[in-house]
Design a protein around this motif. Structure first.
Motif, PDB file in Angstrom:
ATOM      1  N   ALA A  42       0.846  -1.188   0.000  1.00 37.33           N
ATOM      2  CA  ALA A  42       0.000   0.000   0.000  1.00 37.33           C
ATOM      3  C   ALA A  42       0.881   1.237   0.000  1.00 37.33           C
ATOM      4  CB  ALA A  42      -0.898   0.001   1.240  1.00 37.33           C
ATOM      5  N   ILE A  43       0.301   2.360  -0.361  1.00 41.90           N
ATOM      6  CA  ILE A  43       1.036   3.627  -0.354  1.00 41.90           C
ATOM      7  C   ILE A  43       1.600   3.866   1.038  1.00 41.90           C
ATOM      8  CG2 ILE A  43       0.814   6.132  -0.597  1.00 41.90           C
ATOM      9  CD1 ILE A  43      -1.311   5.543  -2.765  1.00 41.90           C
ATOM     10  N   GLY A  44       2.886   4.165   1.082  1.00 44.17           N
ATOM     11  CA  GLY A  44       3.565   4.413   2.342  1.00 44.17           C
ATOM     12  C   GLY A  44       4.316   3.220   2.893  1.00 44.17           C
ATOM     13  N   THR A  45       4.016   2.017   2.402  1.00 43.64           N
ATOM     14  CA  THR A  45       4.719   0.818   2.860  1.00 43.64           C
ATOM     15  C   THR A  45       6.177   0.892   2.431  1.00 43.64           C
ATOM     16  OG1 THR A  45       2.724  -0.536   2.638  1.00 43.64           O
ATOM     17  CG2 THR A  45       4.819  -1.705   2.706  1.00 43.64           C
ATOM     18  N   ALA A  46       7.082   0.687   3.363  1.00 49.35           N
ATOM     19  CA  ALA A  46       8.508   0.673   3.038  1.00 49.35           C
ATOM     20  C   ALA A  46       8.908  -0.759   2.687  1.00 49.35           C
ATOM     21  CB  ALA A  46       9.326   1.181   4.217  1.00 49.35           C
ATOM     22  N   LEU A  47       9.492  -0.928   1.526  1.00 50.27           N
ATOM     23  CA  LEU A  47       9.933  -2.250   1.090  1.00 50.27           C
ATOM     24  C   LEU A  47      11.286  -2.570   1.707  1.00 50.27           C
ATOM     25  CD1 LEU A  47       8.899  -2.009  -2.658  1.00 50.27           C
ATOM     26  CD2 LEU A  47       7.659  -3.116  -0.788  1.00 50.27           C
ATOM     27  N   PRO A  48      11.515  -3.827   2.072  1.00 50.31           N
ATOM     28  CA  PRO A  48      12.787  -4.198   2.705  1.00 50.31           C
ATOM     29  C   PRO A  48      13.957  -4.114   1.723  1.00 50.31           C
ATOM     30  CG  PRO A  48      11.440  -6.142   2.309  1.00 50.31           C
ATOM     31  CD  PRO A  48      10.600  -4.950   1.951  1.00 50.31           C
ATOM     32  N   ASP A  49      15.162  -4.092   2.275  1.00 48.67           N
ATOM     33  CA  ASP A  49      16.380  -4.012   1.465  1.00 48.67           C
ATOM     34  C   ASP A  49      16.541  -5.208   0.534  1.00 48.67           C
ATOM     35  OD1 ASP A  49      17.055  -1.596   2.612  1.00 48.67           O
ATOM     36  OD2 ASP A  49      18.331  -2.495   4.144  1.00 48.67           O
ATOM     37  N   THR A  50      15.877  -6.297   0.822  1.00 50.56           N
ATOM     38  CA  THR A  50      15.990  -7.500  -0.018  1.00 50.56           C
ATOM     39  C   THR A  50      15.247  -7.353  -1.343  1.00 50.56           C
ATOM     40  OG1 THR A  50      14.102  -8.471   1.144  1.00 50.56           O
ATOM     41  CG2 THR A  50      16.300  -9.054   1.946  1.00 50.56           C
ATOM     42  N   VAL A  51      14.372  -6.344  -1.452  1.00 49.80           N
ATOM     43  CA  VAL A  51      13.631  -6.104  -2.690  1.00 49.80           C
ATOM     44  C   VAL A  51      14.445  -5.154  -3.561  1.00 49.80           C
ATOM     45  CG1 VAL A  51      11.530  -5.121  -3.694  1.00 49.80           C
ATOM     46  CG2 VAL A  51      11.390  -6.483  -1.591  1.00 49.80           C
ATOM     47  N   GLU A  52      14.797  -5.608  -4.764  1.00 51.60           N
ATOM     48  CA  GLU A  52      15.571  -4.771  -5.680  1.00 51.60           C
ATOM     49  C   GLU A  52      14.661  -3.752  -6.361  1.00 51.60           C
ATOM     50  OE1 GLU A  52      18.289  -5.029  -9.733  1.00 51.60           O
ATOM     51  OE2 GLU A  52      17.478  -6.866  -8.883  1.00 51.60           O
ATOM     52  N   ILE A  53      14.990  -2.482  -6.191  1.00 52.48           N
ATOM     53  CA  ILE A  53      14.225  -1.412  -6.825  1.00 52.48           C
ATOM     54  C   ILE A  53      14.925  -1.050  -8.123  1.00 52.48           C
ATOM     55  CG2 ILE A  53      13.467   0.984  -6.611  1.00 52.48           C
ATOM     56  CD1 ILE A  53      13.300   0.491  -3.582  1.00 52.48           C
ATOM     57  N   HIS A  54      14.174  -1.068  -9.216  1.00 49.23           N
ATOM     58  CA  HIS A  54      14.718  -0.751 -10.536  1.00 49.23           C
ATOM     59  C   HIS A  54      14.650   0.759 -10.769  1.00 49.23           C
ATOM     60  CE1 HIS A  54      14.680  -5.023 -11.359  1.00 49.23           C
ATOM     61  NE2 HIS A  54      13.425  -5.043 -10.944  1.00 49.23           N
ATOM     62  N   THR A  55      15.663   1.281 -11.431  1.00 50.85           N
ATOM     63  CA  THR A  55      15.698   2.710 -11.724  1.00 50.85           C
ATOM     64  C   THR A  55      14.900   3.024 -12.983  1.00 50.85           C
ATOM     65  OG1 THR A  55      17.746   2.461 -12.978  1.00 50.85           O
ATOM     66  CG2 THR A  55      17.962   3.000 -10.632  1.00 50.85           C
ATOM     67  N   ILE A  56      14.518   4.275 -13.094  1.00 46.91           N
ATOM     68  CA  ILE A  56      13.805   4.761 -14.277  1.00 46.91           C
ATOM     69  C   ILE A  56      14.697   5.829 -14.904  1.00 46.91           C
ATOM     70  CG2 ILE A  56      11.736   5.941 -15.116  1.00 46.91           C
ATOM     71  CD1 ILE A  56      10.249   4.716 -12.710  1.00 46.91           C
ATOM     72  N   PRO A  57      15.079   5.658 -16.169  1.00 43.31           N
ATOM     73  CA  PRO A  57      15.982   6.622 -16.813  1.00 43.31           C
ATOM     74  C   PRO A  57      15.455   8.062 -16.718  1.00 43.31           C
ATOM     75  CG  PRO A  57      15.662   4.706 -18.220  1.00 43.31           C
ATOM     76  CD  PRO A  57      14.694   4.574 -17.077  1.00 43.31           C
ATOM     77  N   ASP A  58      16.345   8.962 -16.366  1.00 49.61           N
ATOM     78  CA  ASP A  58      16.052  10.395 -16.274  1.00 49.61           C
ATOM     79  C   ASP A  58      14.986  10.734 -15.233  1.00 49.61           C
ATOM     80  OD1 ASP A  58      17.904  10.914 -18.353  1.00 49.61           O
ATOM     81  OD2 ASP A  58      16.357  10.480 -19.847  1.00 49.61           O
ATOM     82  N   GLN A  59      14.723   9.838 -14.300  1.00 46.00           N
ATOM     83  CA  GLN A  59      13.725  10.068 -13.248  1.00 46.00           C
ATOM     84  C   GLN A  59      14.294   9.614 -11.895  1.00 46.00           C
ATOM     85  OE1 GLN A  59      10.878  11.634 -13.631  1.00 46.00           O
ATOM     86  NE2 GLN A  59      10.809  11.703 -15.845  1.00 46.00           N
ATOM     87  N   PRO A  60      15.232  10.362 -11.327  1.00 43.03           N
ATOM     88  CA  PRO A  60      15.898   9.917 -10.095  1.00 43.03           C
ATOM     89  C   PRO A  60      14.987   9.858  -8.867  1.00 43.03           C
ATOM     90  CG  PRO A  60      16.505  12.167 -10.610  1.00 43.03           C
ATOM     91  CD  PRO A  60      15.712  11.654 -11.789  1.00 43.03           C
ATOM     92  N   ASP A  61      13.821  10.498  -8.926  1.00 41.73           N
ATOM     93  CA  ASP A  61      12.917  10.497  -7.777  1.00 41.73           C
ATOM     94  C   ASP A  61      11.977   9.296  -7.763  1.00 41.73           C
ATOM     95  OD1 ASP A  61      13.995  12.883  -6.889  1.00 41.73           O
ATOM     96  OD2 ASP A  61      12.528  14.088  -7.985  1.00 41.73           O
ATOM     97  N   TYR A  62      12.056   8.449  -8.798  1.00 45.36           N
ATOM     98  CA  TYR A  62      11.142   7.318  -8.906  1.00 45.36           C
ATOM     99  C   TYR A  62      11.889   6.043  -9.236  1.00 45.36           C
ATOM    100  CZ  TYR A  62       7.802  11.108  -9.407  1.00 45.36           C
ATOM    101  OH  TYR A  62       7.076  12.244  -9.207  1.00 45.36           O
ATOM    102  N   GLY A  63      11.436   4.965  -8.637  1.00 42.50           N
ATOM    103  CA  GLY A  63      11.899   3.636  -8.969  1.00 42.50           C
ATOM    104  C   GLY A  63      10.671   2.756  -9.078  1.00 42.50           C
ATOM    105  N   TYR A  64      10.875   1.528  -9.503  1.00 43.50           N
ATOM    106  CA  TYR A  64       9.728   0.625  -9.588  1.00 43.50           C
ATOM    107  C   TYR A  64      10.150  -0.789  -9.253  1.00 43.50           C
ATOM    108  CZ  TYR A  64      11.199  -1.628 -13.905  1.00 43.50           C
ATOM    109  OH  TYR A  64      11.893  -2.361 -14.821  1.00 43.50           O
ATOM    110  N   VAL A  65       9.165  -1.569  -8.911  1.00 42.06           N
ATOM    111  CA  VAL A  65       9.353  -2.996  -8.678  1.00 42.06           C
ATOM    112  C   VAL A  65       7.994  -3.654  -8.891  1.00 42.06           C
ATOM    113  CG1 VAL A  65       8.934  -2.826  -6.178  1.00 42.06           C
ATOM    114  CG2 VAL A  65      10.322  -4.690  -7.061  1.00 42.06           C
ATOM    115  N   ILE A  66       8.029  -4.901  -9.296  1.00 44.85           N
ATOM    116  CA  ILE A  66       6.785  -5.660  -9.416  1.00 44.85           C
ATOM    117  C   ILE A  66       6.719  -6.559  -8.191  1.00 44.85           C
ATOM    118  CG2 ILE A  66       5.425  -7.256 -10.807  1.00 44.85           C
ATOM    119  CD1 ILE A  66       6.908  -6.119 -13.266  1.00 44.85           C
ATOM    120  N   VAL A  67       5.719  -6.301  -7.361  1.00 37.77           N
ATOM    121  CA  VAL A  67       5.566  -7.003  -6.091  1.00 37.77           C
ATOM    122  C   VAL A  67       4.225  -7.722  -6.083  1.00 37.77           C
ATOM    123  CG1 VAL A  67       5.482  -6.738  -3.588  1.00 37.77           C
ATOM    124  CG2 VAL A  67       6.887  -5.190  -4.928  1.00 37.77           C
TER     125      VAL A  67
END
Length: 95
Positions: free
Chosen positions: A51-76
């Motif tokens: 849910a919005i606000g949930t902090a994902l653990p360090d074990t989850v790899e967050i993928h970067t988005i080119p030219d968007q340093p404030d956003y990352g994504y992951v499929i969970v």
């Protein structure tokens, strides 16, 4: 003196509520959503509510988005999720 204290408390509550409202609303650029929807990354399993606000653990790899340093994504849990890469907090579940 009593009026001053009541006014100060009222102002504090008013400003505190405004600050919460500001942090709860994030306007994500359309190109970020489009990029995330086009990516083919494997889904990771997360025990808990995504849910919005949930902090994902360090074990989850967050993928970067080119030219968007404030956003990352992951499929969970088969859901595409936008994440703040600095805090690892979920910004939005992309539908």
């Amino acid at each position: 003196m009593k009026k001053v204290v009541i006014s100060a408390v009222s102002l504090f509550l008013l400003l505190g509520g405004a600050a919460v409202a500001q942090t709860a609303t994030v306007t994500v650029p359309g190109e970020v959503r489009t990029y995330v929807l086009e990516q083919q990354s494997p889904s990771v399993t997360f025990d808990g509510d995504v849910a919005i606000g949930t902090a994902l653990p360090d074990t989850v790899e967050i993928h970067t988005i080119p030219d968007q340093p404030d956003y990352g994504y992951v499929i969970v849990n088969e859901k595409r999720v936008l994440v703040n890469p600095k805090t690892r907090a979920v910004i939005e579940v992309v539908e």
